[in-house]
Design an enzyme around this catalytic site. Structure first.
Site, mmCIF file in Angstrom:
data_model
loop_
_atom_site.group_PDB
_atom_site.id
_atom_site.type_symbol
_atom_site.label_atom_id
_atom_site.label_comp_id
_atom_site.label_asym_id
_atom_site.label_seq_id
_atom_site.Cartn_x
_atom_site.Cartn_y
_atom_site.Cartn_z
ATOM 1 C CE LYS A 1 67.582 5.583 64.711
ATOM 2 N NZ LYS A 1 67.158 6.683 63.742
ATOM 3 C CE LYS B 1 67.138 -1.633 61.567
ATOM 4 N NZ LYS B 1 66.230 -0.339 61.594
ATOM 5 C CE LYS C 1 70.609 4.997 56.529
ATOM 6 N NZ LYS C 1 70.199 5.992 55.474
HETATM 7 P P1 AMP Z 1 66.720 4.808 56.754
HETATM 8 O O1 AMP Z 1 67.944 4.442 56.278
HETATM 9 O O2 AMP Z 1 66.353 4.616 58.220
HETATM 10 O O3 AMP Z 1 66.083 6.134 56.094
HETATM 11 O O4 AMP Z 1 65.708 3.789 55.937
HETATM 12 C C1 AMP Z 1 65.322 4.173 54.674
HETATM 13 C C2 AMP Z 1 64.202 2.809 53.979
HETATM 14 O O5 AMP Z 1 65.021 1.469 54.151
HETATM 15 C C3 AMP Z 1 63.356 2.533 54.991
HETATM 16 O O6 AMP Z 1 62.043 2.153 54.336
HETATM 17 C C4 AMP Z 1 63.523 1.406 55.963
HETATM 18 O O7 AMP Z 1 62.435 0.612 56.401
HETATM 19 C C5 AMP Z 1 64.231 0.446 54.665
HETATM 20 N N1 AMP Z 1 65.167 -0.062 55.494
HETATM 21 C C6 AMP Z 1 66.444 0.205 56.285
HETATM 22 N N2 AMP Z 1 67.006 -0.991 56.925
HETATM 23 C C7 AMP Z 1 66.484 -2.096 56.266
HETATM 24 C C8 AMP Z 1 66.747 -3.347 56.273
HETATM 25 N N3 AMP Z 1 67.707 -3.711 56.940
HETATM 26 N N4 AMP Z 1 66.103 -4.154 55.453
HETATM 27 C C9 AMP Z 1 64.837 -3.694 54.728
HETATM 28 N N5 AMP Z 1 64.483 -2.389 54.826
HETATM 29 C C10 AMP Z 1 65.303 -1.728 55.424
#
Ligand code: AMP
Ligand code: TRP
Length: 327
Positions: free
Chosen positions: A112, A194, A197
């Site tokens: 990041k 990966k 968002k």
């Molecule tokens: P965040 O959007 O960063 O708050 O992520 C929320 C949850 O989604 C966390 O448990 C992340 O590890 C999971 N996560 C985010 N991106 C992915 C992805 N591409 N594949 C699987 N899990 C994800």
């Protein structure tokens, strides 16, 4: 009894990777013998600049997504991170037991911050310590997350063990719960990275709130591999990823899907996948829209969640402060 804790940032869209890596597990776990706490981690989100009005809306939006996906407030506690201020105080205490060198090794920070180390916030650097405070404050035993958060749970364990060793048993040392098959959903536009968002284009992800035609268009444009077989293989990262998504939302195994699409081409496969995603998301979106039209109800659920957690947060903090000699 197990205590489950996890969180999602209210930082814009929630995508199918978030669902398959995290939220799907949240729903499964609440139906097992476990106490589940699901947080909307707004304090993590402000580690990068936010528009205040958009942030307020995104907090309610993640609450609505949780509920629409099947998190049941009768079974699980849903709350907003900043509504329980004890986490900030614990975070400070943990900070004083965390090394700069440990935080410098965090892959998410490196990614990041990029080359930009001098002008990212100190909060971004400290992000994993706040996450450790979330987990440790509520005496969590298991943390369901996607693969990208594994390192943050490891540092949480290290900090907890360090403090336990120094002052005597204070913290429960948590375990990560990572679903192997869906731990890392890749971007539709680039199966080497990966799904995220923060991606530079919305063609990277399927948002849970994308309109049916947008979903169809995104899947149509998704990158594919050379060859024509619908098969999961290491030299077919794009098709493997689409199969993983298909399997995750339909409940069919990858082997079943490979069999179903034997002899069919990429375009037939993609069009069936798109319809399956639309079918899967339609009831979720209907529920989501209903919930978003009644923000007061959402606020009530979130307020009740934060109130319910007050005793445990206060108790942990009192114990920790006493052990380390504060007050
Ligand atoms: P965040 O959007 O960063 O708050 O992520 C929320 C949850 O989604 C966390 O448990 C992340 O590890 C999971 N996560 C985010 N991106 C992915 C992805 N591409 N594949 C699987 N899990 C994800
Ligand atoms: N850092 C996590 C993410 O970006 C969100 C999060 C914050 C979290 N606190 C947590 C996840 C505690 C699990 C447990 O995905």
């Amino acid at each position: 009894m197990k205590r489950i804790f996890s969180g999602i940032q209210p930082s814009g869209v929630v995508h199918i990777g978030n669902y398959l890596g995290a939220i799907k597990q949240f729903v499964e776990l609440q139906n097992q013998d476990a106490e589940c706490i699901y947080c909307i981690v707004d304090l993590h989100t402000i580690t990068v600049p936010q528009d205040p009005e958009a942030l307020k809306k995104n907090i309610l939006s993640v609450a609505a997504i949780y509920l629409a996906c099947g998190v049941d407030p009768e079974k699980s506690t849903i709350f907003v991170q900043s509504h329980r201020p004890e986490v900030a105080e614990l975070s400070w205490i943990l900070n004083c037991h965390t090394y700069m060198g440990e935080l410098e090794r965090m892959a998410q920070f490196k990614e990041k911050a990029g080359e930009n180390r001098k002008s990212v916030s100190a909060g971004l650097f400290d992000y994993p310590v706040l996450m450790a405070a979330d987990i440790l404050l509520y005496r969590t035993t298991d943390v369901p997350v996607g693969e990208d958060q594994k390192q943050h749970i490891e540092i949480t364990r290290d900090i907890a063990e360090r403090i336990n060793n120094k002052y005597g048993q204070v913290f429960t040392v948590p375990n990560p719960l990572i679903k192997k098959e869906t731990a890392r959903i890749m971007g539709l536009d680039d199966p080497k990275k990966k799904m995220a968002k923060s991606a530079s284009t919305a063609f990277n992800y399927i948002a849970l709130t994308d309109e049916p035609d947008v979903i169809r268009d995104k899947i149509k444009r998704a990158v594919t591999d050379s060859g024509s077989e619908i098969k999961a293989a290491s030299d077919k990262p794009a098709i493997s990823n689409l199969l993983t998504i298909f399997s995750g939302i339909s409940g069919k195994s990858i082997a079943e899907l490979e069999q179903e699409f034997e002899g069919k081409n990429y375009s037939e496969f993609k069009s069936d996948l798109a319809e399956a995603v639309v079918r899967f998301l339609t009831p979720i979106q209907k529920k989501y829209n209903e919930l978003m039209s009644e923000p007061e109800k959402l606020r009530e659920i979130l307020n009740a969640g934060a109130k319910k957690l007050e005793p445990i947060a206060k108790k942990t903090l009192i114990e920790v402060k006493s052990k380390i000699g504060l007050g």
